[in-house]
Every structure is written in structure tokens, then in C-alpha cells.
Design a protein around this motif. Structure first.
Motif, PDB file in Angstrom:
ATOM      1  N   ALA A   1      18.860  -4.482 -15.193  1.00  0.00           N
ATOM      2  CA  ALA A   1      17.613  -5.244 -15.171  1.00  0.00           C
ATOM      3  C   ALA A   1      17.910  -6.747 -15.216  1.00  0.00           C
ATOM      4  O   ALA A   1      17.330  -7.524 -14.466  1.00  0.00           O
ATOM      5  CB  ALA A   1      16.730  -4.849 -16.345  1.00  0.00           C
ATOM      6  N   ASP A   2      18.838  -7.157 -16.098  1.00  0.00           N
ATOM      7  CA  ASP A   2      19.232  -8.563 -16.187  1.00  0.00           C
ATOM      8  C   ASP A   2      19.822  -9.038 -14.881  1.00  0.00           C
ATOM      9  O   ASP A   2      19.522 -10.129 -14.402  1.00  0.00           O
ATOM     10  CB  ASP A   2      20.296  -8.752 -17.280  1.00  0.00           C
ATOM     11  CG  ASP A   2      19.646  -9.007 -18.627  1.00  0.00           C
ATOM     12  OD1 ASP A   2      18.420  -9.181 -18.646  1.00  0.00           O
ATOM     13  OD2 ASP A   2      20.371  -9.018 -19.622  1.00  0.00           O
ATOM     14  N   SER A   3      20.681  -8.183 -14.328  1.00  0.00           N
ATOM     15  CA  SER A   3      21.381  -8.539 -13.104  1.00  0.00           C
ATOM     16  C   SER A   3      20.391  -8.795 -11.969  1.00  0.00           C
ATOM     17  O   SER A   3      20.552  -9.740 -11.202  1.00  0.00           O
ATOM     18  CB  SER A   3      22.356  -7.419 -12.755  1.00  0.00           C
ATOM     19  OG  SER A   3      22.869  -7.626 -11.487  1.00  0.00           O
ATOM     20  N   ALA A   4      19.329  -7.962 -11.898  1.00  0.00           N
ATOM     21  CA  ALA A   4      18.334  -8.150 -10.843  1.00  0.00           C
ATOM     22  C   ALA A   4      17.522  -9.415 -11.083  1.00  0.00           C
ATOM     23  O   ALA A   4      17.230 -10.168 -10.153  1.00  0.00           O
ATOM     24  CB  ALA A   4      17.411  -6.935 -10.776  1.00  0.00           C
ATOM     25  N   LYS A   5      17.198  -9.661 -12.363  1.00  0.00           N
ATOM     26  CA  LYS A   5      16.341 -10.804 -12.686  1.00  0.00           C
ATOM     27  C   LYS A   5      17.076 -12.128 -12.464  1.00  0.00           C
ATOM     28  O   LYS A   5      16.469 -13.120 -12.063  1.00  0.00           O
ATOM     29  CB  LYS A   5      15.909 -10.680 -14.155  1.00  0.00           C
ATOM     30  CG  LYS A   5      14.871 -11.691 -14.591  1.00  0.00           C
ATOM     31  CD  LYS A   5      14.421 -11.398 -16.025  1.00  0.00           C
ATOM     32  CE  LYS A   5      13.637 -12.572 -16.581  1.00  0.00           C
ATOM     33  NZ  LYS A   5      13.468 -12.484 -18.039  1.00  0.00           N
ATOM     34  N   TYR A   6      18.381 -12.141 -12.762  1.00  0.00           N
ATOM     35  CA  TYR A   6      19.125 -13.400 -12.743  1.00  0.00           C
ATOM     36  C   TYR A   6      20.079 -13.528 -11.560  1.00  0.00           C
ATOM     37  O   TYR A   6      21.052 -14.255 -11.630  1.00  0.00           O
ATOM     38  CB  TYR A   6      19.883 -13.584 -14.067  1.00  0.00           C
ATOM     39  CG  TYR A   6      18.957 -13.799 -15.235  1.00  0.00           C
ATOM     40  CD1 TYR A   6      18.353 -15.037 -15.435  1.00  0.00           C
ATOM     41  CD2 TYR A   6      18.654 -12.772 -16.123  1.00  0.00           C
ATOM     42  CE1 TYR A   6      17.478 -15.252 -16.489  1.00  0.00           C
ATOM     43  CE2 TYR A   6      17.788 -12.969 -17.181  1.00  0.00           C
ATOM     44  CZ  TYR A   6      17.211 -14.211 -17.349  1.00  0.00           C
ATOM     45  OH  TYR A   6      16.339 -14.419 -18.398  1.00  0.00           O
TER      46      TYR A   6
ATOM     47  N   ASP B   1      16.885 -16.266 -24.743  1.00  0.00           N
ATOM     48  CA  ASP B   1      15.737 -15.367 -24.559  1.00  0.00           C
ATOM     49  C   ASP B   1      14.614 -15.614 -25.568  1.00  0.00           C
ATOM     50  O   ASP B   1      13.454 -15.363 -25.280  1.00  0.00           O
ATOM     51  CB  ASP B   1      16.194 -13.906 -24.664  1.00  0.00           C
ATOM     52  CG  ASP B   1      17.061 -13.504 -23.481  1.00  0.00           C
ATOM     53  OD1 ASP B   1      17.014 -14.207 -22.448  1.00  0.00           O
ATOM     54  OD2 ASP B   1      17.781 -12.490 -23.584  1.00  0.00           O
TER      55      ASP B   1
ATOM     56  N   GLY C   1      11.086 -18.972 -14.232  1.00  0.00           N
ATOM     57  CA  GLY C   1      10.929 -17.671 -13.597  1.00  0.00           C
ATOM     58  C   GLY C   1      10.663 -17.763 -12.109  1.00  0.00           C
ATOM     59  O   GLY C   1      10.841 -16.788 -11.380  1.00  0.00           O
TER      60      GLY C   1
ATOM     61  N   PRO D   1      16.051 -17.760 -10.356  1.00  0.00           N
ATOM     62  CA  PRO D   1      14.889 -18.229 -11.130  1.00  0.00           C
ATOM     63  C   PRO D   1      15.216 -19.481 -11.938  1.00  0.00           C
ATOM     64  O   PRO D   1      16.334 -19.635 -12.427  1.00  0.00           O
ATOM     65  CB  PRO D   1      14.609 -17.055 -12.078  1.00  0.00           C
ATOM     66  CG  PRO D   1      15.936 -16.414 -12.267  1.00  0.00           C
ATOM     67  CD  PRO D   1      16.656 -16.555 -10.943  1.00  0.00           C
TER      68      PRO D   1
ATOM     69  N   GLU E   1      15.440 -21.472 -15.151  1.00  0.00           N
ATOM     70  CA  GLU E   1      15.621 -20.988 -16.533  1.00  0.00           C
ATOM     71  C   GLU E   1      15.484 -22.089 -17.568  1.00  0.00           C
ATOM     72  O   GLU E   1      15.697 -21.860 -18.752  1.00  0.00           O
ATOM     73  CB  GLU E   1      17.013 -20.366 -16.698  1.00  0.00           C
ATOM     74  CG  GLU E   1      17.196 -19.035 -16.025  1.00  0.00           C
ATOM     75  CD  GLU E   1      18.655 -18.588 -16.056  1.00  0.00           C
ATOM     76  OE1 GLU E   1      19.312 -18.767 -17.091  1.00  0.00           O
ATOM     77  OE2 GLU E   1      19.127 -18.082 -15.029  1.00  0.00           O
TER      78      GLU E   1
END
Lengths: 108, 264
Positions: free
Chosen positions: B25-30, B51, B148, B256, B258
Motif C-alpha cells: 500500500a505504501d509502495s503504491a501511494k509513494y 505520518d 497528496g 505525491p 509530502e
């Protein structure tokens, strides 16, 4: 630093006897006294040397700080909720200033 | 014995699955394609600091920026908010496009310069010095309104020559070691010994670096890198510095925002 900003996070309500987490952060350079400026002069130490937390005027937590504490120190600690009232937080600066914050809690 | 072992194995499998899922999930978001944010090169402790807005020390600058946004300054008696209103809506997505070519000036400028131009023109106030607490605070506050949202720095049209110049600055060897930015942040990202080097993305700047104990701009980071390369620093806000800033930002298009990121 012109004005020192402190932030605290306390649960607004808690059950009697419950363990609660209190989070605090203060924006402060925490100048260690071990750095030199460009002309080689030692920059005088200016850190927060003491942190206290009291509930309704009675001290419930205290911590002494030294030069190894980072800039903008974040501190979290745990307390057992005992009574409703106001938490008062105080950060004691080397220069004599005391930075304050407070937060209410309702214990049922 | 048997069921117990099976149970333990299953717990281990579930835990491994949960960890892999969280990492995914982190990998996809970042990340965006092959681009990976510095977040993914950070330790779990450093990620946790970023976070949680309360723990993130960079938020102190964002809070101060919010105060400066609506504080009148200068001969015109205006604040940023006098013209731009509520930053939460008017500044959303704005910083993701910086550095940006300014038609009026005929050159590209970064967000810090944009703020100082507004201060001089609209507020009739003094510009904030580079790397000052106030300038970092306002920059962080404005850029955090885009948190984001994907970086989308324009590299075509009038920005194209500067992008090319930035790319050259990025790839050309410099300094006593004959290294370029790409020597560490290109194919070698994540592979260096002694210390893990990221891809050098700027989507989280101004960033709170634990080694700095303060928030710093992307140009300060350039200075850090150049010093470790034994190369000459770039003059602050020089065309080469802005070109490099533009190239680095555009290289991370799609990642994104940050700001304020926390890095080691």
C-alpha cells in the motif's frame, strides 16, 4: 526564535483508572552549547532543561533534559487517569523563560 | 505437537501477509512508475514521524506559515490572504507545479521566489532572506495545501530550455570526485553502501531533516550534496540552481506532495 510554540494532545475523556497517553511537542532550537559560529566563537547553550506536567496544580510528571535532547523535542508519556481537571505543562528554558500549555480532561 | 506447529506457521504466514500488504500500500501511494519517493527509502521510525502530524516537527513551520499567511506586513498593509483568501482552497495544487516559468518575468522561479515577489509587489514588504524561518514556514504552509496531489511541473513550452539546462546540471560530472547527481541518485539509488541513498526526489521539500534538526529547502539539500561531492556550491537562486530545482521536481512528476516530509 521569536515565539515558542508548544503543542499538547490529551484525550478529552477517560474512564477512571484507564492508562492514557499524553503527547507533547515544543518548537525550540535546543542549542547545545557545543557548536561554534563562523568566527569560531562558542554559541552559548540554550536548551529546555526541565519539563513538568501537573494535574489540578499537583505535579504528576517531571523530566530533566540535557544537551543531547534534539531540537523541537517530542515527548509522550503515560498516566493513569485519576480525576477530572486541567493538565498544566511547563517547559523551563535555560534563559529563565517558562513556556506553558494546558489541556482539560474529564474522567468518569 | 502438530496442530501447534501448524498454528504457529499460519500465524507467521498471516503476519508476513499483513506486512507485505502494508508495504504494498505504501509502495503504491509513494511511487509513480519507476519513481520512488524518499519515503520508501526511510526507516519505519522516520516514516512514523512523518505520518503523524503531531509528531512531525515540520508541522511547527506549517503552523507558523498559517499565521504569517494572514498577518498584514509592509507598506500596503496587506497579508497573503488579502489577495489569495483561504489558502486551503486557493493554494491547493499550486505548489505542485513549481518551479514554474513566469511569463511576466521571462524566467522560471521557485515557490520561495514567488512568495518574495508577492511580498515586494503586493505587500510592499521586504523579501524574506533565503532559508529564513519565515520563508520556510510560508513555503511549507503553501506546499502542504497540495499534500497528496501529484507533482506536475511543466517541462515544455518556455520551460523547455531550462529543463534541458537542469538535466545537464544533473548529469554532468563536477567537483574533485568527478561525480554527478546521477552518480548516486540514478541507477544506484538504494544500493549505496554505508548509507542508503534515495532517488533524490524533491516532492517532500521543504523537508525536516533529522540531521539538520530543522526544516530546509531543496537548495539547501543541493548544497549538502555538492559539499559531499567536493564540488562548488551553486549560488542561491542562480539560473543554474533554479534549472536544477526544476529538473529535479519534474523528474518526480506524478509523486505525491509530502511537504513537510521527514527524512534522516
Amino acid at each position: 526564535m521569536a515565539d515558542i510554540k508548544a503543542r499538547v494532545k490529551v484525550p478529552s475523556t477517560a474512564a477512571k483508572g484507564e492508562i492514557i497517553e499524553i503527547k507533547t511537542m515544543i518548537a525550540h532550537d535546543m542549542e547545545s552549547g557545543q557548536r561554534k559560529d563562523k568566527s569560531g566563537k562558542v554559541i552559548p547553550r540554550q536548551i529546555i532543561n526541565k519539563f513538568t506536567c501537573s494535574l489540578n496544580g499537583k505535579e504528576v510528571f517531571r523530566s530533566d533534559w540535557y544537551t543531547a535532547v534534539s531540537a523541537n523535542p517530542y515527548l509522550s508519556f503515560f498516566l493513569r487517569a485519576s480525576e477530572s481537571g486541567t493538565f498544566d505543562f511547563a517547559w523551563h528554558d535555560d534563559n529563565g523563560s517558562i513556556y506553558k500549555a494546558s489541556a482539560p480532561i474529564t474522567v468518569s | 505437537m502438530r496442530p501447534l506447529i501448524a498454528g504457529a506457521a499460519m500465524t507467521a504466514a498471516l503476519l508476513a501477509h499483513a506486512a507485505a500488504h502494508a508495504a504494498g500500500a505504501d509502495s503504491a501511494k509513494y511511487s509513480a512508475g519507476d519513481k520512488r519517493s524518499g519515503y520508501l527509502f526511510s526507516s519505519p521510525d522516520t516514516r512514523a514521524m512523518q505520518d503523524d502530524d503531531f509528531q512531525n516537527p515540520g508541522m511547527a513551520w506549517v503552523d507558523e506559515g498559517a499565521r504569517l499567511w494572514s498577518k498584514a506586513d509592509g507598506a500596503a498593509g496587506k497579508s497573503c490572504g488579502s489577495c489569495h483568501g483561504d489558502a486551503a482552497s486557493t493554494m491547493k495544487g499550486v505548489a505542485a507545479a513549481y518551479p514554474k516559468f513566469n511569463n511576466h518575468l521571462g524566467k522560471a522561479i521557485d515557490l520561495e521566489q514567488r512568495i518574495n515577489i508577492c511580498r515586494q509587489r503586493a505587500l510592499q514588504a521586504k523579501p524574506f532572506p533565503a532559508e529564513s524561518r519565515e520563508l520556510l514556514a510560508l513555503t511549507a504552509y503553501i506546499k502542504s495545501q497540495s499534500r497528496g496531489l501529484p507533482m506536475h511541473v511543466a517541462v515544455d513550452g518556455p520551460a523547455a530550455p531550462l529543463f534541458a539546462e537542469g538535466r545537464k546540471a544533473y548529469e554532468e560530472p563536477r567537483g574533485q570526485n568527478g561525480m554527478s547527481c546521477a552518480s548516486c541518485h540514478g541507477d544506484e539509488a538504494g544500493n549505496r553502501r554505508l548509507d542508503t541513498v534515495s532517488q533524490g526526489q524533491s516532492n517532500g521539500f521543504p523537508t525536516y531533516r533529522l540531521s539538520w534538526q530543522t526544516l530546509g529547502s531543496v537548495q539547501r539539500q543541493f548544497g549538502n550534496c555538492l559539499a559531499s561531492m567536493k564540488a562548488k556550491p551553486l549560488a542561491a537562486d542562480s539560473q543554474e540552481a533554479i534549472a536544477l530545482e526544476l529538473y529535479v521536481a519534474a523528474r518526480g512528476n506524478g509523486l505525491p506532495v509530502e511537504t513537510p516530509a521527514v527524512r534522516k
